[in-house]
Design a protein around this motif. Structure first.
Motif, mmCIF file in Angstrom:
data_model
loop_
_atom_site.group_PDB
_atom_site.id
_atom_site.type_symbol
_atom_site.label_atom_id
_atom_site.label_comp_id
_atom_site.label_asym_id
_atom_site.label_seq_id
_atom_site.Cartn_x
_atom_site.Cartn_y
_atom_site.Cartn_z
ATOM 1 N N MET A 58 -37.786 41.511 -22.402
ATOM 2 C CA MET A 58 -38.679 40.316 -22.342
ATOM 3 C C MET A 58 -39.739 40.452 -21.150
ATOM 4 S SD MET A 58 -37.304 36.431 -21.978
ATOM 5 C CE MET A 58 -36.892 36.120 -23.300
ATOM 6 N N ARG A 59 -40.803 40.079 -21.493
ATOM 7 C CA ARG A 59 -41.635 40.070 -20.263
ATOM 8 C C ARG A 59 -41.697 38.737 -19.894
ATOM 9 N NH1 ARG A 59 -45.146 42.842 -17.234
ATOM 10 N NH2 ARG A 59 -46.702 41.703 -16.348
ATOM 11 N N TYR A 60 -41.739 38.368 -18.572
ATOM 12 C CA TYR A 60 -41.786 37.126 -17.845
ATOM 13 C C TYR A 60 -43.286 36.782 -17.597
ATOM 14 C CZ TYR A 60 -36.951 37.505 -16.741
ATOM 15 O OH TYR A 60 -35.637 37.618 -17.003
ATOM 16 N N SER A 61 -43.766 35.446 -18.126
ATOM 17 C CA SER A 61 -45.167 35.155 -17.952
ATOM 18 C C SER A 61 -45.126 33.547 -18.246
ATOM 19 C CB SER A 61 -46.030 35.623 -19.158
ATOM 20 O OG SER A 61 -45.592 35.277 -20.273
ATOM 21 N N TRP A 62 -46.361 33.023 -17.805
ATOM 22 C CA TRP A 62 -46.678 31.658 -17.742
ATOM 23 C C TRP A 62 -46.316 31.258 -19.501
ATOM 24 C CZ3 TRP A 62 -46.307 27.936 -14.639
ATOM 25 C CH2 TRP A 62 -46.667 28.340 -13.048
ATOM 26 N N ARG A 63 -46.949 32.051 -20.218
ATOM 27 C CA ARG A 63 -46.926 31.960 -21.712
ATOM 28 C C ARG A 63 -45.329 31.703 -22.119
ATOM 29 N NH1 ARG A 63 -46.676 35.354 -25.915
ATOM 30 N NH2 ARG A 63 -47.232 34.424 -27.827
ATOM 31 N N ARG A 64 -44.602 32.638 -21.688
ATOM 32 C CA ARG A 64 -43.235 32.596 -22.292
ATOM 33 C C ARG A 64 -42.458 31.382 -21.609
ATOM 34 N NH1 ARG A 64 -39.972 34.162 -25.680
ATOM 35 N NH2 ARG A 64 -41.188 36.201 -25.679
ATOM 36 N N LEU A 65 -42.777 31.043 -20.147
ATOM 37 C CA LEU A 65 -42.191 29.818 -19.657
ATOM 38 C C LEU A 65 -42.615 28.710 -20.635
ATOM 39 C CD1 LEU A 65 -42.819 29.639 -15.795
ATOM 40 C CD2 LEU A 65 -40.614 29.741 -17.153
ATOM 41 N N LEU A 66 -43.850 28.448 -21.026
ATOM 42 C CA LEU A 66 -44.357 27.455 -21.671
ATOM 43 C C LEU A 66 -43.433 27.374 -23.161
ATOM 44 C CD1 LEU A 66 -46.461 25.072 -21.607
ATOM 45 C CD2 LEU A 66 -47.717 26.595 -23.052
ATOM 46 N N ILE A 67 -43.453 28.819 -23.655
ATOM 47 C CA ILE A 67 -42.782 28.810 -25.112
ATOM 48 C C ILE A 67 -41.318 28.307 -25.096
ATOM 49 C CG2 ILE A 67 -41.929 30.111 -26.839
ATOM 50 C CD1 ILE A 67 -44.639 32.025 -26.415
ATOM 51 N N GLU A 68 -40.732 28.774 -23.898
ATOM 52 C CA GLU A 68 -39.016 28.359 -23.742
ATOM 53 C C GLU A 68 -38.978 26.943 -23.424
ATOM 54 O OE1 GLU A 68 -36.738 30.163 -24.674
ATOM 55 O OE2 GLU A 68 -37.781 32.092 -24.905
ATOM 56 N N ALA A 69 -40.026 26.328 -22.642
ATOM 57 C CA ALA A 69 -39.578 25.051 -22.187
ATOM 58 C C ALA A 69 -39.569 24.096 -23.527
ATOM 59 C CB ALA A 69 -40.926 24.590 -21.226
ATOM 60 N N LEU A 70 -40.644 24.480 -24.508
ATOM 61 C CA LEU A 70 -40.791 23.760 -25.730
ATOM 62 C C LEU A 70 -39.571 24.058 -26.698
ATOM 63 C CD1 LEU A 70 -44.723 24.416 -26.100
ATOM 64 C CD2 LEU A 70 -43.561 22.272 -25.491
ATOM 65 N N ARG A 71 -39.053 25.311 -26.708
ATOM 66 C CA ARG A 71 -37.744 25.431 -27.468
ATOM 67 C C ARG A 71 -36.639 25.111 -26.807
ATOM 68 N NH1 ARG A 71 -39.028 31.552 -29.039
ATOM 69 N NH2 ARG A 71 -40.643 31.362 -30.319
ATOM 70 N N GLY A 72 -36.591 24.554 -25.869
ATOM 71 C CA GLY A 72 -35.310 23.980 -25.122
ATOM 72 C C GLY A 72 -34.482 25.139 -24.336
ATOM 73 N N ASN A 73 -35.450 26.283 -24.023
ATOM 74 C CA ASN A 73 -34.892 27.331 -23.296
ATOM 75 C C ASN A 73 -33.861 28.098 -23.799
ATOM 76 O OD1 ASN A 73 -36.468 27.426 -20.793
ATOM 77 N ND2 ASN A 73 -35.394 25.334 -20.433
ATOM 78 N N ARG A 74 -33.915 28.187 -25.137
ATOM 79 C CA ARG A 74 -32.740 29.042 -25.912
ATOM 80 C C ARG A 74 -33.274 30.550 -26.277
ATOM 81 N NH1 ARG A 74 -32.536 23.874 -28.616
ATOM 82 N NH2 ARG A 74 -34.210 24.554 -30.181
ATOM 83 N N GLY A 75 -34.526 30.868 -25.825
ATOM 84 C CA GLY A 75 -34.673 32.307 -26.175
ATOM 85 C C GLY A 75 -34.604 33.330 -24.885
ATOM 86 N N TRP A 76 -34.260 32.742 -23.699
ATOM 87 C CA TRP A 76 -33.903 33.731 -22.816
ATOM 88 C C TRP A 76 -33.116 34.701 -23.106
ATOM 89 C CZ3 TRP A 76 -37.998 33.427 -19.936
ATOM 90 C CH2 TRP A 76 -38.586 32.117 -19.438
ATOM 91 N N THR A 77 -33.154 35.642 -22.554
ATOM 92 C CA THR A 77 -31.966 36.935 -22.828
ATOM 93 C C THR A 77 -31.623 37.502 -21.504
ATOM 94 O OG1 THR A 77 -33.731 38.704 -22.941
ATOM 95 C CG2 THR A 77 -33.334 37.767 -24.827
ATOM 96 N N PRO A 78 -30.339 38.015 -21.263
ATOM 97 C CA PRO A 78 -29.839 38.444 -20.079
ATOM 98 C C PRO A 78 -30.750 39.384 -19.223
ATOM 99 C CG PRO A 78 -28.045 38.737 -21.703
ATOM 100 C CD PRO A 78 -29.333 38.401 -22.625
ATOM 101 N N ALA A 79 -30.947 39.199 -18.138
ATOM 102 C CA ALA A 79 -32.021 39.922 -17.262
ATOM 103 C C ALA A 79 -31.752 41.469 -17.353
ATOM 104 C CB ALA A 79 -32.215 39.685 -15.888
ATOM 105 N N TRP A 80 -30.410 41.809 -17.447
ATOM 106 C CA TRP A 80 -30.296 43.194 -17.423
ATOM 107 C C TRP A 80 -28.926 43.503 -18.369
ATOM 108 C CZ3 TRP A 80 -29.512 40.658 -12.986
ATOM 109 C CH2 TRP A 80 -28.158 40.471 -12.630
ATOM 110 N N ARG A 81 -28.709 44.745 -18.930
ATOM 111 C CA ARG A 81 -27.515 45.038 -19.812
ATOM 112 C C ARG A 81 -26.340 45.353 -18.747
ATOM 113 N NH1 ARG A 81 -27.434 49.829 -21.630
ATOM 114 N NH2 ARG A 81 -29.282 50.692 -20.248
ATOM 115 N N ASP A 82 -25.178 44.646 -18.976
ATOM 116 C CA ASP A 82 -23.979 44.872 -18.304
ATOM 117 C C ASP A 82 -23.188 45.875 -19.073
ATOM 118 O OD1 ASP A 82 -22.298 44.484 -16.277
ATOM 119 O OD2 ASP A 82 -21.150 42.837 -17.161
ATOM 120 N N ALA A 83 -23.672 47.366 -18.577
ATOM 121 C CA ALA A 83 -23.324 48.393 -19.420
ATOM 122 C C ALA A 83 -21.766 48.903 -19.255
ATOM 123 C CB ALA A 83 -24.252 49.752 -19.027
ATOM 124 N N ALA A 84 -21.392 49.775 -20.159
ATOM 125 C CA ALA A 84 -19.927 50.274 -19.739
ATOM 126 C C ALA A 84 -20.089 51.658 -19.578
ATOM 127 C CB ALA A 84 -19.121 49.977 -20.916
#
Ligand SMILES: Cc1cc2nc3c(=O)[nH]c(=O)nc-3n(C[C@H](O)[C@H](O)[C@H](O)COP(=O)(O)OP(=O)(O)OC[C@H]3O[C@@H](n4cnc5c(N)ncnc54)[C@H](O)[C@@H]3O)c2cc1C
Length: 416
Positions: free
Chosen positions: A1-27
């Motif tokens: 996921m690319r961080y941007s103003w657009r993404r911030l705006l979209i997430e703010a309007l969607r209740g911040n439910r679309g954010w994904t973990p910043a990195w994979r916690d790998a095994a």
């Protein structure tokens, strides 16, 4: 996921439910082409540049705790390239250039703030030494300004010029120096590396390094064996303990360094200021807290907390420079493990074990080096040759006598 103003705006309007973990916690997988030991700033930056610059893909970073839990998340966030020696200046300046483009490079807000680093001087001899350092910097194309008392008074009017315990006579200023949010650097590199396929494996302590026929064969970890022909050690304060797993004795001692944070106040100190008559450095965080530190505790330790005599010493230094500090309450303090080398300079080099590479000896100045250290260590791991700006950081300089003693303190790790 690319961080941007657009993404911030979209997430703010969607209740911040679309954010994904910043990195994979790998095994851990059964094997990798390269494994970096240590998920601090240097280890994560190395993994990122291995993937981004050298196009390598089967890479893992193994971290015994959580990423950002070591010194990368414990430092006082100061970045600068105001060094004196030829072996150091190009390296730290390369790091500064990488800091300047880091947020765009990683698509991550690391709060890179070039608010200036000011080293105060209090005597004529100290002024001459600072003039020499400033001239050395300028010869390498690095910005440096020597301010006399009048110019300094204009730049930093909040200092006491009238009846200070140690009269302030001027300062060496690097305007491009400043601060960077420390743990965001770990998170930013982790996220960018993970996006390029690097496995970041937390809670995975390296307990053994297997060697077959004089070359690295893999790592024993708390999460099982990992086969790999190339290992990069980036374990900061634990470097000597990890190197001892293959019988290497490093020219490094581990010491504690503490950091201190005051309650938040209105904007007071615009940049970074260092005291010349004692060991004390201070800046103000965006939240308003004053962030400061001083000397290492001065005894060997692997603890991540320090002792009261050093708290007193640091606060005395602060009070001598800025008496108003006495009106503030101290909110927090903590310690980190410093890999103090015998000449105060780092090591980025091969070791006598084929396939085993070392990144260590950063003392208490390794945060500013994070981007260049990762860049140069990745270069060494990928090409088996040192990067041009890191050729002085050889492990054998301690036996050949080619020391890089920036402070001229001699072979005493506690003095660097
Ligand atoms: C209080 C304080 C103030 C400082 N201030 C500054 C500053 O203002 N400017 C500056 O330039 N530098 C500063 N430094 C120094 C700087 O923080 C360090 O030099 C630098 O962060 C070290 O590199 P790193 O980030 O990779 O270390 P770390 O974040 O410590 O990473 C090393 C990692 O290796 C892991 N590890 C160790 N052993 C194993 C093992 N067996 N298996 C797996 N993982 C292992 C550790 O858990 C750790 O996470 C300061 C340090 C401290 C403590």
């Amino acid at each position: 996921m690319r961080y941007s103003w657009r993404r911030l705006l979209i997430e703010a309007l969607r209740g911040n439910r679309g954010w994904t973990p910043a990195w994979r916690d790998a095994a851990p997988a059964s094997g990798y082409d390269i494994v970096i030991v240590g998920g601090g700033g240097h280890g994560l930056a190395t993994a990122y540049y291995l993937a981004r610059v050298h196009g390598l893909r089967r890479i893992a970073v193994v971290e015994k705790g959580w990423i950002g839990g070591g010194n990368v998340g414990r430092n006082t966030t100061i970045v600068r390239s105001n060094y004196l020696l030829d072996g150091n200046i190009p390296f730290y300046e390369w790091s500064m250039k990488l800091w300047e483009g880091l947020e765009q490079e990683l698509n991550y807000n690391a709060m890179v703030s070039q608010r200036g680093v000011l080293n105060l001087f209090h005597s004529d001899a100290q002024r001459d030494a600072f003039a020499r350092r400033g001239n050395a910097m300028r010869l390498h194309g690095v910005d440096a300004e020597l301010l006399d008392a009048a110019a300094l008074r204009r730049y930093a009017p909040y200092l006491n010029y009238d009846d200070a315990r140690f009269p302030i006579k001027g300062g060496l200023l690097q305007r491009r120096g400043g601060t960077v949010r420390h743990d965001a650097v770990a998170w930013g590199y982790a996220r960018a590396a993970s996006t390029l396929g690097v496995d970041i494996i937390q809670n995975c302590e390296v307990t053994g390094i297997r060697v077959a026929g004089g070359a690295v064969a893999g790592l024993d970890t708390s999460r099982g064996f990992i086969a790999t022909p190339r290992v990069g050690l980036a374990c900061a304060g634990n470097s000597s303990r990890v190197a001892a797993l293959v019988g290497l004795r490093l020219p490094i001692e581990t010491h504690v360094l503490q950091a201190f944070v005051s309650e938040a106040v209105k904007p007071l100190i615009p940049g970074v200021v260092t005291f010349g008559a004692g060991h004390f450095y201070i800046s103000q965080s965006d939240k308003g807290s004053l962030v400061f530190g001083g000397d290492i505790d001065g005894y060997n330790s692997y603890a991540q907390r320090g002792n009261l005599p050093t708290v007193e010493d640091v606060c005395e230094g602060g009070m001598a420079l800025m008496p108003f500090l006495g009106r503030l309450r101290l909110l927090r303090s903590w310690g980190g493990q410093m890999d103090m080398s015998m000449d105060g300079s780092p090591i980025i080099d091969r070791t006598p074990v084929a396939g085993l590479y070392l990144n260590a000896g950063w003392c208490y100045g390794g945060f500013k080096a994070t981007p260049a250290s990762g860049w140069c260590f990745a270069h060494l791991l990928a090409r088996d040759e040192p990067h041009a700006v890191a050729t002085a950081y050889r492990l054998d300089r301690f036996s050949s006598g080619h020391l890089l003693d920036e402070k001229g303190q001699g072979p005493f790790p506690n003095r660097h």
